[in-house]
Scaffold this motif. Structure first.
Motif, PDB file in Angstrom:
ATOM      1  N   GLY A 163       0.813  -1.212   0.000  1.00 48.60           N
ATOM      2  CA  GLY A 163       0.000   0.000   0.000  1.00 48.60           C
ATOM      3  C   GLY A 163       0.840   1.252   0.000  1.00 48.60           C
ATOM      4  O   GLY A 163       0.516   2.243  -0.673  1.00 48.60           O
ATOM      5  N   ASN A 166       2.313   1.549  -3.579  1.00 50.34           N
ATOM      6  CA  ASN A 166       1.281   1.825  -4.575  1.00 50.34           C
ATOM      7  C   ASN A 166       0.676   3.220  -4.440  1.00 50.34           C
ATOM      8  O   ASN A 166       0.215   3.805  -5.429  1.00 50.34           O
ATOM      9  N   SER A 167       0.684   3.766  -3.234  1.00 45.45           N
ATOM     10  CA  SER A 167       0.110   5.106  -3.036  1.00 45.45           C
ATOM     11  C   SER A 167       0.896   6.179  -3.784  1.00 45.45           C
ATOM     12  O   SER A 167       0.380   7.278  -4.032  1.00 45.45           O
ATOM     13  N   GLU A 170      -0.470   8.192  -6.833  1.00 42.19           N
ATOM     14  CA  GLU A 170      -1.430   9.275  -6.672  1.00 42.19           C
ATOM     15  C   GLU A 170      -0.781  10.650  -6.650  1.00 42.19           C
ATOM     16  O   GLU A 170      -1.457  11.652  -6.893  1.00 42.19           O
TER      17      GLU A 170
END
Length: 202
Positions: A163, A166-167, A170
Motif C-alpha cells: 500500500g 502503490n500510493s 497518486e
C-alpha cells in the motif's frame, strides 16, 4: 480523476506510442468507457490503422498490464533481491518496486485500477496476488530469522508495504524534486520510521 497521464492528441506512431496513448485514455476515461473510436481519435489515426497493431481493446489492455507485471516480477529476479538476509532483500525489493513505478508510472497506475471485469483484468489481479505472496513469504523469513519483530504479521506487513509503494502513483510526477532519492526515502520510512528513537530525540 488522477492526472498521472493527461490525454493529449498524439501523431500516429508505432506500437509503443499507440499503447502509451491507449493507457492514457484508459486511465482518464476508464477502460470500460473507452471505445476504439476514442483511442483512434486520441492517436490521430483511423481505427483500421489501430487494428493493424492491436486486435482490439483487450489486446491493448493485456499489453499494458503485462508491461507493469513484468516490471514487478523482474524485481524478484534481480541479484539484490536474491542475496543477503531476508530483511536486506526485502528492503531491496521495496526500493526496486518504487523504481519500477517511477519508470512505468502510467502502466502501474492502470494495473492498480483494474477490478477483474475482464479475463485480462482477472489475470492481472492474480499476478498481483502472486507478487504479494512472494513478499509475504520474505517477511515471514525475516521474522523467523529475527530480523523483523516477532509480533509482526507477515501478511499484514506485506499489504502495508504494498500500500505504501502503490500510493505513490497518486502524487508522484516525473521530474519532481526529490525524485532521485525517492526509492531510498520510501525504504527508510518503511523500515526505520519517521519518528526518531528516544535516544535520537534526547
Amino acid at each position: 480523476m488522477s492526472s498521472a497521464v493527461r490525454r493529449t492528441r498524439r501523431p500516429s506512431g508505432g506500437r509503443d506510442q499507440l499503447l502509451e496513448t491507449a493507457v492514457g485514455e484508459f486511465i482518464a476515461r476508464g477502460y470500460d468507457a473507452t471505445s476504439m473510436e476514442d483511442l483512434s481519435r486520441a492517436a490521430g489515426i483511423t481505427k483500421s490503422s489501430f487494428y493493424h497493431h492491436f486486435t482490439g481493446k483487450e489486446a491493448l489492455l493485456r499489453a499494458a498490464l503485462e508491461r507493469a507485471v513484468d516490471g514487478l516480477f523482474g524485481v524478484l529476479s534481480l541479484p539484490v533481491a536474491q542475496t543477503g538476509g531476508p530483511a536486506q532483500r526485502l528492503r531491496a525489493i521495496v526500493a526496486e518496486q518504487v523504481r519500477v513505478l517511477m519508470r512505468e508510472l502510467p502502466y502501474v497506475t492502470l494495473l492498480l485500477r483494474v477490478r477483474g471485469n475482464t479475463e485480462t483484468e482477472r489475470w492481472a489481479l492474480e499476478r498481483r496476488r502472486a507478487f504479494d505472496a512472494a513478499v509475504t513469504r520474505l517477511v515471514r523469513e525475516a521474522v523467523e530469522a529475527g530480523e523483523v519483530r516477532a509480533d509482526v504479521d507477515p501478511a499484514l506487513a506485506a499489504r502495508l508495504l504494498s500500500g505504501l509503494v502503490n500510493s505513490i502513483v497518486e502524487w508522484y510526477r516525473p521530474g519532481r524534486p526529490g525524485s532521485s532519492t525517492l526509492p531510498d526515502d520510501v525504504v527508510n520510512a518503511a523500515f526505520t520510521g519517521i519518528v526518531p528513537a528516544p535516544a535520537e530525540r534526547a
